[in-house]
Design a protein around this motif. Structure first.
Motif, PDB file in Angstrom:
ATOM      1  N   VAL A 186       0.841  -1.207   0.000  1.00  0.00           N
ATOM      2  CA  VAL A 186       0.000   0.000   0.000  1.00  0.00           C
ATOM      3  C   VAL A 186       0.871   1.250   0.000  1.00  0.00           C
ATOM      4  CG1 VAL A 186      -1.586   1.371   1.406  1.00  0.00           C
ATOM      5  CG2 VAL A 186      -2.028  -1.061   1.054  1.00  0.00           C
ATOM      6  N   ARG A 187       1.887   1.265   0.860  1.00  0.00           N
ATOM      7  CA  ARG A 187       2.749   2.449   0.944  1.00  0.00           C
ATOM      8  C   ARG A 187       3.460   2.723  -0.376  1.00  0.00           C
ATOM      9  NH1 ARG A 187       4.271   0.068   5.760  1.00  0.00           N
ATOM     10  NH2 ARG A 187       6.424  -0.293   5.107  1.00  0.00           N
ATOM     11  N   LEU A 188       3.983   1.678  -0.972  1.00  0.00           N
ATOM     12  CA  LEU A 188       4.732   1.851  -2.212  1.00  0.00           C
ATOM     13  C   LEU A 188       3.817   2.230  -3.370  1.00  0.00           C
ATOM     14  CD1 LEU A 188       7.180  -1.189  -1.952  1.00  0.00           C
ATOM     15  CD2 LEU A 188       7.697   1.223  -1.570  1.00  0.00           C
ATOM     16  N   LEU A 189       2.678   1.570  -3.464  1.00  0.00           N
ATOM     17  CA  LEU A 189       1.807   1.779  -4.619  1.00  0.00           C
ATOM     18  C   LEU A 189       1.057   3.098  -4.546  1.00  0.00           C
ATOM     19  CD1 LEU A 189       1.134   0.178  -7.198  1.00  0.00           C
ATOM     20  CD2 LEU A 189      -0.929  -0.628  -6.055  1.00  0.00           C
ATOM     21  N   ASP A 211       0.256   1.378   8.878  1.00  0.00           N
ATOM     22  CA  ASP A 211      -0.822   0.407   9.096  1.00  0.00           C
ATOM     23  C   ASP A 211      -2.125   0.962   8.528  1.00  0.00           C
ATOM     24  OD1 ASP A 211      -2.192  -1.821   9.862  1.00  0.00           O
ATOM     25  OD2 ASP A 211      -1.748  -1.662  12.005  1.00  0.00           O
ATOM     26  N   ALA A 212      -2.145   1.109   7.209  1.00  0.00           N
ATOM     27  CA  ALA A 212      -3.305   1.691   6.528  1.00  0.00           C
ATOM     28  C   ALA A 212      -4.510   0.772   6.548  1.00  0.00           C
ATOM     29  CB  ALA A 212      -2.944   2.041   5.087  1.00  0.00           C
ATOM     30  N   THR A 213      -4.319  -0.512   6.857  1.00  0.00           N
ATOM     31  CA  THR A 213      -5.429  -1.459   6.894  1.00  0.00           C
ATOM     32  C   THR A 213      -6.033  -1.605   8.292  1.00  0.00           C
ATOM     33  OG1 THR A 213      -3.943  -3.350   7.273  1.00  0.00           O
ATOM     34  CG2 THR A 213      -4.412  -2.762   4.985  1.00  0.00           C
ATOM     35  N   ALA A 214      -5.471  -0.882   9.262  1.00  0.00           N
ATOM     36  CA  ALA A 214      -5.937  -1.016  10.644  1.00  0.00           C
ATOM     37  C   ALA A 214      -7.361  -0.502  10.810  1.00  0.00           C
ATOM     38  CB  ALA A 214      -4.998  -0.253  11.578  1.00  0.00           C
ATOM     39  N   GLY A 215      -8.093  -1.113  11.746  1.00  0.00           N
ATOM     40  CA  GLY A 215      -9.484  -0.735  11.960  1.00  0.00           C
ATOM     41  C   GLY A 215      -9.784  -0.137  13.317  1.00  0.00           C
ATOM     42  N   TYR A 216      -8.739   0.241  14.064  1.00  0.00           N
ATOM     43  CA  TYR A 216      -8.930   0.908  15.353  1.00  0.00           C
ATOM     44  C   TYR A 216      -8.597   2.371  15.118  1.00  0.00           C
ATOM     45  CZ  TYR A 216      -8.966   0.950  20.531  1.00  0.00           C
ATOM     46  OH  TYR A 216      -9.278   1.150  21.859  1.00  0.00           O
ATOM     47  N   ARG A 217      -9.617   3.246  15.076  1.00  0.00           N
ATOM     48  CA  ARG A 217      -9.422   4.618  14.609  1.00  0.00           C
ATOM     49  C   ARG A 217     -10.332   5.612  15.312  1.00  0.00           C
ATOM     50  NH1 ARG A 217      -8.883   4.266   8.041  1.00  0.00           N
ATOM     51  NH2 ARG A 217      -7.400   2.549   7.996  1.00  0.00           N
ATOM     52  N   LEU A 218      -9.890   6.875  15.252  1.00  0.00           N
ATOM     53  CA  LEU A 218     -10.734   8.003  15.632  1.00  0.00           C
ATOM     54  C   LEU A 218     -10.647   9.061  14.542  1.00  0.00           C
ATOM     55  CD1 LEU A 218      -9.862   8.553  19.420  1.00  0.00           C
ATOM     56  CD2 LEU A 218     -11.839   7.335  18.475  1.00  0.00           C
ATOM     57  N   TYR A 263     -12.927  -4.884   3.424  1.00  0.00           N
ATOM     58  CA  TYR A 263     -11.832  -4.465   4.296  1.00  0.00           C
ATOM     59  C   TYR A 263     -10.959  -3.384   3.659  1.00  0.00           C
ATOM     60  CZ  TYR A 263     -12.811  -8.052   7.760  1.00  0.00           C
ATOM     61  OH  TYR A 263     -13.405  -8.794   8.752  1.00  0.00           O
ATOM     62  N   VAL A 264     -10.978  -3.276   2.335  1.00  0.00           N
ATOM     63  CA  VAL A 264     -10.191  -2.237   1.665  1.00  0.00           C
ATOM     64  C   VAL A 264     -10.715  -0.844   1.996  1.00  0.00           C
ATOM     65  CG1 VAL A 264     -11.548  -2.131  -0.468  1.00  0.00           C
ATOM     66  CG2 VAL A 264      -9.083  -1.702  -0.551  1.00  0.00           C
ATOM     67  N   PHE A 265     -11.898  -0.782   2.566  1.00  0.00           N
ATOM     68  CA  PHE A 265     -12.488   0.485   3.009  1.00  0.00           C
ATOM     69  C   PHE A 265     -11.518   1.261   3.903  1.00  0.00           C
ATOM     70  CE2 PHE A 265     -14.756   2.563   6.547  1.00  0.00           C
ATOM     71  CZ  PHE A 265     -15.569   3.454   5.870  1.00  0.00           C
ATOM     72  N   GLN A 266     -10.799   0.552   4.767  1.00  0.00           N
ATOM     73  CA  GLN A 266      -9.894   1.235   5.689  1.00  0.00           C
ATOM     74  C   GLN A 266      -8.797   1.986   4.932  1.00  0.00           C
ATOM     75  OE1 GLN A 266     -11.176   1.325   8.402  1.00  0.00           O
ATOM     76  NE2 GLN A 266     -11.747  -0.629   9.313  1.00  0.00           N
ATOM     77  N   THR A 267      -8.194   1.316   3.949  1.00  0.00           N
ATOM     78  CA  THR A 267      -7.150   1.950   3.142  1.00  0.00           C
ATOM     79  C   THR A 267      -7.720   3.106   2.337  1.00  0.00           C
ATOM     80  OG1 THR A 267      -5.994  -0.174   2.987  1.00  0.00           O
ATOM     81  CG2 THR A 267      -5.393   1.533   1.384  1.00  0.00           C
ATOM     82  N   ASP A 268      -8.907   2.930   1.827  1.00  0.00           N
ATOM     83  CA  ASP A 268      -9.573   3.967   1.041  1.00  0.00           C
ATOM     84  C   ASP A 268      -9.695   5.260   1.848  1.00  0.00           C
ATOM     85  OD1 ASP A 268     -11.151   5.466  -0.670  1.00  0.00           O
ATOM     86  OD2 ASP A 268     -12.749   3.987  -0.851  1.00  0.00           O
ATOM     87  N   LEU A 269     -10.144   5.150   3.098  1.00  0.00           N
ATOM     88  CA  LEU A 269     -10.350   6.365   3.898  1.00  0.00           C
ATOM     89  C   LEU A 269      -9.035   7.011   4.328  1.00  0.00           C
ATOM     90  CD1 LEU A 269     -13.301   5.598   3.735  1.00  0.00           C
ATOM     91  CD2 LEU A 269     -13.534   6.273   6.135  1.00  0.00           C
ATOM     92  N   VAL A 270      -7.996   6.202   4.532  1.00  0.00           N
ATOM     93  CA  VAL A 270      -6.680   6.789   4.806  1.00  0.00           C
ATOM     94  C   VAL A 270      -6.217   7.618   3.604  1.00  0.00           C
ATOM     95  CG1 VAL A 270      -4.223   6.287   5.121  1.00  0.00           C
ATOM     96  CG2 VAL A 270      -5.914   5.040   6.445  1.00  0.00           C
ATOM     97  N   ALA A 271      -6.329   7.029   2.406  1.00  0.00           N
ATOM     98  CA  ALA A 271      -5.894   7.723   1.189  1.00  0.00           C
ATOM     99  C   ALA A 271      -6.689   9.004   0.976  1.00  0.00           C
ATOM    100  CB  ALA A 271      -6.031   6.798  -0.013  1.00  0.00           C
ATOM    101  N   ARG A 272      -7.996   8.954   1.232  1.00  0.00           N
ATOM    102  CA  ARG A 272      -8.833  10.140   1.061  1.00  0.00           C
ATOM    103  C   ARG A 272      -8.449  11.227   2.073  1.00  0.00           C
ATOM    104  NH1 ARG A 272     -13.957   9.535  -1.632  1.00  0.00           N
ATOM    105  NH2 ARG A 272     -14.024   7.532  -2.720  1.00  0.00           N
ATOM    106  N   THR A 273      -8.154  10.826   3.294  1.00  0.00           N
ATOM    107  CA  THR A 273      -7.772  11.796   4.326  1.00  0.00           C
ATOM    108  C   THR A 273      -6.481  12.504   3.943  1.00  0.00           C
ATOM    109  OG1 THR A 273      -8.868  10.485   6.045  1.00  0.00           O
ATOM    110  CG2 THR A 273      -7.213  12.075   6.769  1.00  0.00           C
ATOM    111  N   LEU A 274      -5.492  11.744   3.499  1.00  0.00           N
ATOM    112  CA  LEU A 274      -4.217  12.339   3.101  1.00  0.00           C
ATOM    113  C   LEU A 274      -4.375  13.211   1.859  1.00  0.00           C
ATOM    114  CD1 LEU A 274      -1.925   9.249   3.695  1.00  0.00           C
ATOM    115  CD2 LEU A 274      -1.949  11.358   5.029  1.00  0.00           C
TER     116      LEU A 274
END
Length: 247
Positions: A139-142, A149-156, A175-186
């Motif tokens: 995920v980081r490279l691509l 830990d972009a796939t983690a599900g413990y968040r605020l 589960y890819v939802f977690q990575t999706d929201l990290v990418a959108r936030t950044l």
């Protein structure tokens, strides 16, 4: 805290009790996908005697991301300023929630991370740890992000974060939802902070993660990464062309 459930009858009362004990001011929203084992009804019983516990019943099993989106919409509608995610199986320890809360003053999204210094996993086989570490490196490279830990599900999330990242445009439901929201936030220029946690493998019930689920997540991330790289190349070509026309 938004807690999605499907067949978590063995865990739901236990995890709600731990959250309420660790952080008495926190509200718990159970989002149940019509669990045939009665998880939703157990949660209803708890909510009937605790005004800090709420339950949403979905009519079908629509995936983790869909459950979270439903829960986020409810929380935003009801005026909550901080909205979190947590698994129902105890792998995310409520007793560590204070670590995420303490980091909110310097972040728009806080992630409880397994793969930053100080983070750890308990009772995972080496193969699963290697899969998670490798997936997050991919995920980081691509995607060109630094979150470990972009796939983690413990968040605020801060309320303003969810309002800025176009939840209506989210199409990832697994589960890819977690990575999706990290990418959108950044991509929105917001701050993501990772704090180390101890992740504990569930003791009761069955995991919803499988090889097929992981493979589908990687396929989606690959498509996003390729699309992102193409967009970067097109922007670079346009910039070069613009510079050439100025000469």
């Amino acid at each position: 805290m938004v807690v999605p459930t499907y067949d978590e009858a063995e865990n739901i009362a236990w995890i709600i009790g731990r959250i309420r004990s660790a952080q008495p001011a926190v509200h718990v929203l159970v989002v149940d996908d019509s669990s045939p084992d009665g998880t939703g009804q157990i949660a209803d019983g708890i909510a009937a005697s605790d005004e800090h516990v709420h339950v949403l019943h979905r009519t079908a099993k629509g995936g983790l991301g869909a459950a979270y989106l439903h829960g986020f919409a409810w929380a935003l509608e009801h005026g909550f300023d901080v909205i979190g995610e947590m698994d129902a199986d105890g792998s995310h320890q409520p007793e560590q929630l204070h670590l995420l809360l303490d980091a909110l003053d310097r972040a728009d999204l806080v992630i409880g991370s397994r793969w930053v210094p100080g983070g750890s996993v308990v009772n995972w086989p080496r193969r699963r740890e290697a899969l998670s570490r490798g997936g997050n490196l991919y995920v980081r490279l691509l995607l060109g992000i630094s979150v470990r830990d972009a796939t983690a599900g413990y968040r605020l999330y801060k309320r303003e974060t969810l309002e800025q990242i176009d939840l209506a445009g989210v199409r990832s439901t697994g589960y890819v939802f977690q990575t999706d929201l990290v990418a959108r936030t950044l991509a929105a220029g917001l701050r993501v902070v990772e704090v180390p946690i101890e992740f504990v493998e569930r003791e009761r019930g069955d995991s919803k993660m499988s090889g097929a689920v992981a493979a589908e997540s990687l396929r989606r991330i690959t498509r996003w990464g390729i699309a992102q790289r193409r967009a970067q190349v097109r922007r670079a070509v346009r910039e070069l062309a613009g510079r050439g026309s100025d000469r």
